[in-house]
Design an enzyme around this catalytic site. Sequence first.
Site, PDB file in Angstrom:
ATOM      1  N   LYS A  44       0.806  -1.216   0.000  1.00 35.45           N
ATOM      2  CA  LYS A  44       0.000   0.000   0.000  1.00 35.45           C
ATOM      3  C   LYS A  44       0.843   1.271   0.000  1.00 35.45           C
ATOM      4  O   LYS A  44       0.320   2.363  -0.230  1.00 35.45           O
ATOM      5  CB  LYS A  44      -0.973  -0.012   1.182  1.00 35.45           C
ATOM      6  CG  LYS A  44      -1.957  -1.156   1.162  1.00 35.45           C
ATOM      7  CD  LYS A  44      -2.909  -1.151  -0.029  1.00 35.45           C
ATOM      8  CE  LYS A  44      -4.010  -0.147   0.148  1.00 35.45           C
ATOM      9  NZ  LYS A  44      -5.155  -0.438  -0.769  1.00 35.45           N
TER      10      LYS A  44
ATOM     11  N   SER B  58      -3.418 -12.206   3.792  1.00 32.88           N
ATOM     12  CA  SER B  58      -3.828 -12.090   2.393  1.00 32.88           C
ATOM     13  C   SER B  58      -2.758 -12.646   1.456  1.00 32.88           C
ATOM     14  O   SER B  58      -3.082 -13.144   0.374  1.00 32.88           O
ATOM     15  CB  SER B  58      -4.172 -10.645   2.033  1.00 32.88           C
ATOM     16  OG  SER B  58      -3.067  -9.798   2.221  1.00 32.88           O
TER      17      SER B  58
END
Length: 320
Positions: free
Chosen positions: A47, A281
Amino acid sequence: MSKVLSSVVDAIGNTPLVRLDRLTEAYGVEGTILAKLEYLNPGFSKKDRAARGIIDDAERSGALRPGQTVVELTSGNMGAGLAIVCGIRGYPFVAVMSRGNSDERARMMRALGAEVVLVEQLPTSVTGQVSGSDLELVDRAAQRITTERGAFRVDQFHRDGNWVSHYLTTGPELWEATEGKIDGFADFLGSGGTYTGITRALKELKPDVQCYVVEPEGAAVAAGQAVTNPEHPIQGGGYAIPDLQFLRGVPIDGFVQISGHDAKRTARALAVREGIFGGFSAGANVAAALRLLAGEMSGKVIAVVICDSGLKYLSTDLWE
Ligand SMILES: Cc1ncc(COP(=O)(O)O)c(C=O)c1O
């Protein structure tokens, strides 16, 4: 001095791509999984790219004024990236996060100079399992703080700088590292920024590359399934948000559903077999790639992203 970077923001991206041959052999599947080690970014997640992408765009367009406060809803990773980028560029940053996310994340953002506002989960929610409804509460709090402070709202689910960062950097990096020898890509959805950016970049270069959306079992809305388990443990995504904006008009060649159990088991196997310490994830992405190699993508080359670091989950049952 050409190899000296002017700030840590310039250290975002260009992460290594690693073959998971030990894992594919242990699982007895044919083909190759390539793992992009995004936890080696300065904020220890992919991110950082989206954070830099949105701030760059907002500076260029004038949507963000010098010294203006920046506010964002985050599960921790976007916040870490924003704390770094905003800290370097002189914007006060307020991260708004659900109390259901792991505590390490809040601590890290504070350490990087962010103000962290924690929002209580719904009474029916479980710590460590942030549902779409919990996220709505966080979103409302972020909206309120943005108005109160006359701030710039990053809005990672809607601002194109998110997916464009992957379109301009992560996708081309995958292509260059493999010299185009890549048959597939699978990605666990949060905002859909990573899936959209990488898929658009790869499909432009090789239209028949097969791109798969990965979702939690019981929360696979993109695949058109009913939501039966919104409280899954795969942190960072799988919010069961219908009609994600970035995904509109973007090709999807297939859907894979991964259980929380499978994501955890695969993250642990990734650590033991490959020495790659990723989060939930990352486990979901690799589990999806293993399943694809065991079936319709047997013998092919599939790329996945190791979204963030396992260190962000030391207080959770991922590493019990
Ligand atoms: C750990 C983790 N995995 C997956 C995702 C989903 O990525 P995207 O928002 O690009 O779909 C995020 C997003 O914040 C994340 O932090």
